[in-house]
Design an enzyme around this catalytic site. Structure first.
Site, PDB file in Angstrom:
ATOM      1  N   LYS A 204       0.837  -1.203   0.000  1.00 15.69           N
ATOM      2  CA  LYS A 204       0.000   0.000   0.000  1.00 15.69           C
ATOM      3  C   LYS A 204       0.869   1.248   0.000  1.00 15.69           C
ATOM      4  O   LYS A 204       1.624   1.486   0.945  1.00 15.69           O
ATOM      5  CB  LYS A 204      -0.899   0.049   1.244  1.00 15.69           C
ATOM      6  CG  LYS A 204      -1.913   1.179   1.147  1.00 15.69           C
ATOM      7  CD  LYS A 204      -2.610   1.474   2.460  1.00 15.69           C
ATOM      8  CE  LYS A 204      -1.879   2.457   3.312  1.00 15.69           C
ATOM      9  NZ  LYS A 204      -1.742   3.807   2.730  1.00 15.69           N
ATOM     10  N   GLY A 256       7.318   4.691   7.943  1.00 17.32           N
ATOM     11  CA  GLY A 256       6.414   5.814   8.202  1.00 17.32           C
ATOM     12  C   GLY A 256       6.728   6.432   9.552  1.00 17.32           C
ATOM     13  O   GLY A 256       7.855   6.327  10.051  1.00 17.32           O
ATOM     14  N   SER A 257       5.715   7.028  10.142  1.00 20.08           N
ATOM     15  CA  SER A 257       5.946   7.763  11.387  1.00 20.08           C
ATOM     16  C   SER A 257       6.112   6.818  12.574  1.00 20.08           C
ATOM     17  O   SER A 257       5.593   5.686  12.575  1.00 20.08           O
ATOM     18  CB  SER A 257       4.763   8.694  11.646  1.00 20.08           C
ATOM     19  OG  SER A 257       3.587   7.923  11.799  1.00 20.08           O
ATOM     20  N   THR A 258       6.798   7.298  13.593  1.00 20.72           N
ATOM     21  CA  THR A 258       6.963   6.511  14.818  1.00 20.72           C
ATOM     22  C   THR A 258       5.601   6.280  15.473  1.00 20.72           C
ATOM     23  O   THR A 258       5.333   5.206  16.010  1.00 20.72           O
ATOM     24  CB  THR A 258       7.931   7.234  15.771  1.00 20.72           C
ATOM     25  OG1 THR A 258       9.216   7.262  15.132  1.00 20.72           O
ATOM     26  CG2 THR A 258       8.058   6.536  17.108  1.00 20.72           C
ATOM     27  N   GLY A 261       4.054   3.491  13.631  1.00 19.92           N
ATOM     28  CA  GLY A 261       4.894   2.316  13.884  1.00 19.92           C
ATOM     29  C   GLY A 261       4.556   1.674  15.223  1.00 19.92           C
ATOM     30  O   GLY A 261       4.488   0.448  15.345  1.00 19.92           O
ATOM     31  N   GLU A 278      10.637   0.972   9.754  1.00 17.95           N
ATOM     32  CA  GLU A 278      11.604   2.066   9.550  1.00 17.95           C
ATOM     33  C   GLU A 278      10.855   3.351   9.845  1.00 17.95           C
ATOM     34  O   GLU A 278       9.930   3.719   9.118  1.00 17.95           O
ATOM     35  CB  GLU A 278      12.139   2.006   8.116  1.00 17.95           C
ATOM     36  CG  GLU A 278      13.447   2.741   7.959  1.00 17.95           C
ATOM     37  CD  GLU A 278      13.248   4.125   7.408  1.00 17.95           C
ATOM     38  OE1 GLU A 278      13.185   5.076   8.229  1.00 17.95           O
ATOM     39  OE2 GLU A 278      13.128   4.255   6.181  1.00 17.95           O
ATOM     40  N   CYS A 312      13.352  10.876   6.183  1.00 25.52           N
ATOM     41  CA  CYS A 312      13.327  10.468   7.605  1.00 25.52           C
ATOM     42  C   CYS A 312      14.697  10.627   8.235  1.00 25.52           C
ATOM     43  O   CYS A 312      14.816  10.902   9.423  1.00 25.52           O
ATOM     44  CB  CYS A 312      12.826   9.049   7.811  1.00 25.52           C
ATOM     45  SG  CYS A 312      12.606   8.109   6.345  1.00 25.52           S
ATOM     46  N   GLU A 409      10.470  15.345  15.265  1.00 28.59           N
ATOM     47  CA  GLU A 409      10.670  15.335  13.817  1.00 28.59           C
ATOM     48  C   GLU A 409       9.724  16.348  13.161  1.00 28.59           C
ATOM     49  O   GLU A 409       8.514  16.269  13.337  1.00 28.59           O
ATOM     50  CB  GLU A 409      10.380  13.927  13.287  1.00 28.59           C
ATOM     51  CG  GLU A 409      10.763  13.764  11.841  1.00 28.59           C
ATOM     52  CD  GLU A 409      10.554  12.335  11.356  1.00 28.59           C
ATOM     53  OE1 GLU A 409       9.543  11.707  11.741  1.00 28.59           O
ATOM     54  OE2 GLU A 409      11.394  11.867  10.577  1.00 28.59           O
TER      55      GLU A 409
END
Ligand code: ADP
Length: 499
Positions: A204, A256-258, A261, A278, A312, A409
């Site tokens: 996706k 993607g984002s933490t 995640g 990641e 990132c 971030e």
């Protein structure tokens, strides 16, 4: 742009000694879009066919440089994901596993060559959909995409040499979810090693950048890849969650984002699915007084501004030795004045559009937070286009380690600047965030690079350069930057079970 995008801060003037405007003026040099086709809408790519979504729903994507609608994508729901997983399972247990590894490799080589042949088309679409300058998509993203497919194609029939003494077996059906900052490159990082190891995939793309993934689906069909080996489904977070939670998926690979995640990690706890994540980063660039300063300034510009900071592992924090801080900052300001911000399709553009209105608002919010925390702001004077989502390259000085703009971030063209006196202080500052994806060190001394590099807690440490990628080298994070590695041999081991 909506009213909510207005910010209360006032950018300062550059006080530059040079009249940059007259030195750096270019005529427009837009890349042609005549050779690319953008359909009115795109369906889901399941079992080698383009199929309508079961609920008949579509969502639109905009060109962030104009704010205008570009096209529509199908929204995949639970039933569609189930169909995609079933087709991937059938291919995994059937035709794909029966192929000789060499033949799997041939498909990957074919995809790589076709990507090279259609490179210009992919680069233009990537810039239209994502806002990144054509120079980046043409010279960095797409060549790296092809390089990844070539690299992993070479491994397909040599896996026993990658894992001596072991028998590598494919994991099965892999669910792969990718972000919007390097749309096609993240697809390559996920699909190429998975296929090389004999897996099948349901991927996706991000909801704001699905165009090149759907174009890639067309290429997969043209390449004659067996049906069901690669399935591409579009949608937003809910669609991603359906993939994560599907019972017949063996592995989840997420970039993607933490924040997301962590949600995924929680969903997978207690299941036997393998996963690699990641996630975010807050990369520091440490500049010592003995560094080649001009080279370092150019590296900093590349590390944080060239891709709008949409990386990132972006070098979003500068930690510079006090003795050269004024010099570095002045050179940085001068160089920033020469940056061309604007139309991503113009070959002279250095800094393109922020990927979406949402991200535009987020970056502006962080600028406000920075000002409220006491930071001094410096922005280049460049003209911005009237439409679309653009933000001037920005420096935030007078910040401290606990400030949110130093810890969190931002994912935009914003660089915080801190100074240090001793190497230990630089290391402590670099390591003092929740992240650990990448850092950079600039110095003339090789021994210093090794000493400092070994103490930086990040998956990547660049020396006298930044943001350099290669399919052969592993990439991944410490701490909240993720779990697992992609790229190189390590990237292969993420897609095999070893016996
Ligand atoms: P970014 O901030 O880089 O957009 P996100 O983590 O929000 O990062 O998005 C990365 C990818 O994860 C996108 O493809 C997005 O649609 C998807 N996603 C968002 N929420 C979820 C979720 N709850 N479960 C699975 N995937 C998700």
């Amino acid at each position: 742009m909506s009213e909510t995008t207005e910010t209360t801060y006032k950018p300062t003037s550059p006080n530059s000694k040079l009249d940059f405007a007259s030195v750096w003026e270019y005529d427009p040099a837009p890349e042609s879009t005549d050779h690319v086709e953008v359909k009115e809408k795109y369906e889901l790519f399941i079992d080698g066919k383009f199929v309508k979504p079961s609920k008949g729903r579509y969502f639109s994507t905009t060109n962030p440089a104009t704010g205008k609608k570009l096209t529509e994508f199908a929204e995949a729901t639970q039933k569609d994901i189930d169909k995609a997983v079933k087709s991937a399972r059938k291919a995994f247990e059937g035709e794909w596993s029966e192929l000789a590894p060499k033949t799997r490799g041939k498909y990957l080589f074919r995809i790589a060559r076709m990507l090279q042949e259609r490179a210009r088309e992919f680069a233009v679409l990537e810039s239209m959909d994502g806002g990144k300058p054509i120079r980046e998509s043409r010279d960095v993203d797409i060549p790296l995409v092809a390089a990844h497919f070539f690299y992993y194609a070479g491994w397909a029939d040599k896996l026993e040499y990658a894992f001596p003494g072991k028998t590598p077996e494919p994991i099965g059906v892999c669910g792969q979810i990718i972000p919007w900052n390097f749309p096609l490159l993240m697809l390559a990082w996920k699909i190429a090693p998975a296929l090389a190891c004999g897996n099948t995939v349901v991927l996706k793309p991000a909801e704001t950048t699905s165009l090149t993934a759907m174009k890639f689906a067309e290429l997969v069909k043209d390449a004659g890849v067996p049906d069901g080996v690669i399935n591409i489904v579009t949608g937003a977070g809910q669609t991603g969650a359906e993939i994560v939670n599907h019972k017949d998926i063996d592995k989840i690979a997420f970039t993607g984002s933490t924040r997301v995640g962590k949600i995924i990690q929680q969903s997978l706890a207690g299941t036997d699915k393998r996963y690699s994540l990641e996630l975010g980063g807050k990369g520091a660039m440490i500049i010592f007084e003995d560094a080649p300063i001009d080279q370092a300034v150019e590296g900093i510009i590349n590390a944080i501004f060239f891709n709008q900071g949409h990386v990132c592992c972006a070098g979003s924090r500068l930690i510079v030795q006090e003795s050269v801080a004024d010099k570095v900052v002045q050179k940085l300001k001068d160089r920033m004045q020469t940056l061309v911000v604007g139309d991503p399709l113009d070959k002279n553009t250095d800094v393109g559009a922020i990927n979406s209105e949402n991200q535009f608002n987020t970056v502006n919010k962080y600028l406000e937070i920075g000002i409220n925390e006491g930071a001094d702001i410096y922005q280049c004077d460049c003209e911005l286009p009237a439409d679309g989502y653009f933000i001037r390259p920005t420096l935030l000085t007078n910040v401290s380690q606990s400030n949110r703009v130093v810890q969190e971030e931002i994912f935009g063209p914003v660089l915080t600047i801190q100074t240090f006196r001793t190497a230990d202080e630089a290391i402590t500052k670099a390591n003092n965030t929740p992240y650990g994806l990448a850092n950079g060190v600039w110095t003339d001394k090789g021994s210093k690079i090794f000493k400092i590099g070994s103490k930086l807690r990040s998956g990547v440490v660049w020396a006298n350069t930044y943001n350099k990628f290669d399919p052969t080298s592993p990439f991944g994070g410490y701490k909240e930057s993720g779990v697992g590695r992609e790229g190189g041999l390590q990237g292969l081991s993420a897609y095999v079970n070893l016996k």
